[in-house]
Design a protein around this motif. Structure first.
Motif, PDB file in Angstrom:
ATOM      1  N   SER A 129       0.819  -1.211   0.000  1.00 10.22           N
ATOM      2  CA  SER A 129       0.000   0.000   0.000  1.00 10.22           C
ATOM      3  C   SER A 129       0.851   1.259   0.000  1.00 10.22           C
ATOM      4  CB  SER A 129      -0.947   0.010   1.205  1.00 10.22           C
ATOM      5  OG  SER A 129      -0.254   0.246   2.418  1.00 10.22           O
ATOM      6  N   ILE A 130       2.124   1.163   0.427  1.00  9.36           N
ATOM      7  CA  ILE A 130       2.973   2.359   0.507  1.00  9.36           C
ATOM      8  C   ILE A 130       3.324   2.910  -0.868  1.00  9.36           C
ATOM      9  CG2 ILE A 130       3.924   1.653   2.731  1.00  9.36           C
ATOM     10  CD1 ILE A 130       6.528   0.918   1.242  1.00  9.36           C
ATOM     11  N   ARG A 159      -8.531  -3.431  -6.323  1.00  3.92           N
ATOM     12  CA  ARG A 159      -9.857  -3.545  -5.729  1.00  3.92           C
ATOM     13  C   ARG A 159     -10.317  -2.188  -5.214  1.00  3.92           C
ATOM     14  NH1 ARG A 159     -11.185  -8.867  -5.464  1.00  3.92           N
ATOM     15  NH2 ARG A 159      -9.488 -10.390  -5.227  1.00  3.92           N
ATOM     16  N   VAL A 160     -11.617  -1.981  -5.198  1.00  2.00           N
ATOM     17  CA  VAL A 160     -12.183  -0.751  -4.644  1.00  2.00           C
ATOM     18  C   VAL A 160     -12.142  -0.858  -3.118  1.00  2.00           C
ATOM     19  CG1 VAL A 160     -14.236   0.696  -4.483  1.00  2.00           C
ATOM     20  CG2 VAL A 160     -13.665  -0.464  -6.649  1.00  2.00           C
ATOM     21  N   PRO A 163     -14.106   1.465   3.281  1.00  2.00           N
ATOM     22  CA  PRO A 163     -13.638   2.247   4.435  1.00  2.00           C
ATOM     23  C   PRO A 163     -13.591   1.404   5.709  1.00  2.00           C
ATOM     24  CG  PRO A 163     -15.191   3.527   3.140  1.00  2.00           C
ATOM     25  CD  PRO A 163     -15.202   2.135   2.566  1.00  2.00           C
ATOM     26  N   GLY A 164     -12.462   1.491   6.387  1.00  2.00           N
ATOM     27  CA  GLY A 164     -12.267   0.722   7.603  1.00  2.00           C
ATOM     28  C   GLY A 164     -11.691  -0.654   7.369  1.00  2.00           C
ATOM     29  N   LYS A 165     -11.656  -1.096   6.101  1.00  4.19           N
ATOM     30  CA  LYS A 165     -11.085  -2.404   5.766  1.00  4.19           C
ATOM     31  C   LYS A 165     -10.017  -2.275   4.687  1.00  4.19           C
ATOM     32  CE  LYS A 165     -15.252  -5.057   6.951  1.00  4.19           C
ATOM     33  NZ  LYS A 165     -16.233  -6.065   6.478  1.00  4.19           N
ATOM     34  N   GLU A 166      -9.292  -1.169   4.722  1.00  8.16           N
ATOM     35  CA  GLU A 166      -8.271  -0.927   3.714  1.00  8.16           C
ATOM     36  C   GLU A 166      -7.152  -1.966   3.838  1.00  8.16           C
ATOM     37  OE1 GLU A 166      -9.406   1.339   5.828  1.00  8.16           O
ATOM     38  OE2 GLU A 166     -10.080   3.123   4.727  1.00  8.16           O
ATOM     39  N   HIS A 167      -6.602  -2.353   2.691  1.00  7.63           N
ATOM     40  CA  HIS A 167      -5.445  -3.252   2.698  1.00  7.63           C
ATOM     41  C   HIS A 167      -4.597  -2.964   1.466  1.00  7.63           C
ATOM     42  CE1 HIS A 167      -7.277  -5.836  -0.397  1.00  7.63           C
ATOM     43  NE2 HIS A 167      -8.400  -5.821   0.317  1.00  7.63           N
ATOM     44  N   TRP A 171      -4.034  -0.156  -3.987  1.00  9.27           N
ATOM     45  CA  TRP A 171      -3.252   1.039  -4.319  1.00  9.27           C
ATOM     46  C   TRP A 171      -3.270   1.396  -5.809  1.00  9.27           C
ATOM     47  CZ3 TRP A 171       0.987   1.328  -7.512  1.00  9.27           C
ATOM     48  CH2 TRP A 171       1.571   0.115  -7.880  1.00  9.27           C
ATOM     49  N   MET A 172      -3.342   0.428  -6.707  1.00 10.95           N
ATOM     50  CA  MET A 172      -3.412   0.766  -8.133  1.00 10.95           C
ATOM     51  C   MET A 172      -4.712   1.485  -8.456  1.00 10.95           C
ATOM     52  SD  MET A 172      -0.801  -0.020 -10.197  1.00 10.95           S
ATOM     53  CE  MET A 172      -1.431  -0.412 -11.827  1.00 10.95           C
TER      54      MET A 172
END
Length: 321
Positions: A129-130, A159-160, A163-167, A171-172
């Motif tokens: 994700s960075i 993937r879309v 909120p609250g379940k970001e992983h 990032w793309m």
């Protein structure tokens, strides 16, 4: 002997080690450094963040493990016959991270945007994700440059987000808010967790996608040449992002989602070398190395080999110029 260097089987005065070649970290501020030729400074930034890792955490320990492995390498890339001695290697330290994902992303982007403008950055993660905030920072760092992107990864990472379940699989998608994917390349995508919609969306956005099967059919050299035409030649700078799970699991068992059918280490190393020496300006991130899952340090060694091939590519570029 520099910290992190292993005891040598043979001590040879002709050999210089990366572990003994790091510049004085006290001279990190641009104003304190002696003048050097443009492109010779390689700046390493550690981003020990894994709060968005998709499955098994541990990548926050990745930067330190990669650096320990790299310290045991010499300053000669024997495989490519390239001397790294003309490069100046600087460890810029760690980006401060926190449990607040979005605050951390903002801090990463701000740090990248403020890096010395003539240096070639190498970012060590951390989860994938960075790469979103890294790209945002690079766009701010050189707003006058068109940026290309070449990604080695088993996953689309498009993937879309919920909120609250970001992983790290978003990032793309999220970076497309600020980044034009028409000069993006994804090499090695083969994870069996997608539908045809992901491939269609990627290619509709202008992304050049090549699976391992595509690469085997066309040949590595032809695929790399095509990637350079797509992402390097039309741009002013290329960023290379390597998710270590692009590699077959024998080379990278120590990662969140090992890939049984991934790319060969030497193929990715050769591709990174060719891309790095083809671009006037380049940067690199390497992510998803998880030392707690890495028996014997194999994955960190693989990552260090990929970093070394990037360094060799940049040194070869200087030699050409």
């Amino acid at each position: 002997m520099a910290a992190g260097m292993n005891t040598r089987v043979v001590e040879d005065s002709t050999v210089r080690w990366i572990g003994g070649a790091w510049e004085n970290p006290e001279n990190n501020l641009e104003g304190n450094r002696p003048a050097t030729d443009p492109g010779t400074e390689l700046l390493f930034l550690e981003i020990p963040f894994d709060h968005a890792v998709s499955h098994r955490p541990g990548t926050r320990f990745g930067p330190a493990a990669i650096l320990r492995a790299l310290d045991g390498f010499s300053l000669y890339c024997t495989d490519k016959r390239v001397d790294l001695a003309p490069l100046r290697l600087r460890r810029f330290g760690e980006v401060d991270v926190s449990n607040d994902i979005h605050a951390t992303y903002r801090h990463i982007a701000d740090t990248v945007a403020g890096l010395p403008s003539d240096d070639t950055p190498v970012f060590l993660g951390g989860d994938h994700s960075i790469t979103d905030p890294i790209l945002r920072g690079l766009l701010r760092r050189h707003p006058d440059r068109k940026l290309g992107l070449i990604v080695f990864d088993a996953h689309f990472d498009s993937r879309v987000p919920v909120p609250g379940k970001e992983h790290s699989g978003h990032w793309m998608h999220t970076v497309a808010e600020v980044f034009d994917h028409r000069h993006s390349v994804q090499l090695g995508v083969d994870a069996p967790i997608y539908s045809h919609t992901y491939m269609e969306r990627a290619e509709a956005a202008g992304i050049m996608v090549r699976t391992p099967w595509d690469i085997r059919r066309a040949g590595l050299a032809g695929t790399v040449e095509e990637a350079i035409r797509h992402a390097v030649e039309p741009t002013d700078e290329v960023h290379i992002s390597i998710d270590i799970d692009c590699l077959s699991a024998g080379f990278a068992p120590g990662t969140s989602v090992p890939n049984a059918a991934g790319l060969m280490l030497w193929d990715v190393a050769d591709a990174v070398f060719e891309i790095a020496r083809s671009a006037d300006h380049a940067s690199l991130d390497i992510v998803e190395v998880s030392p707690p899952l890495d028996a014997g340090g194999i994955t960190a060694q693989s990552a260090a080999h990929l970093v070394m091939n990037f360094l060799a590519g940049r040194a070869a570029r200087l030699r050409q110029g």
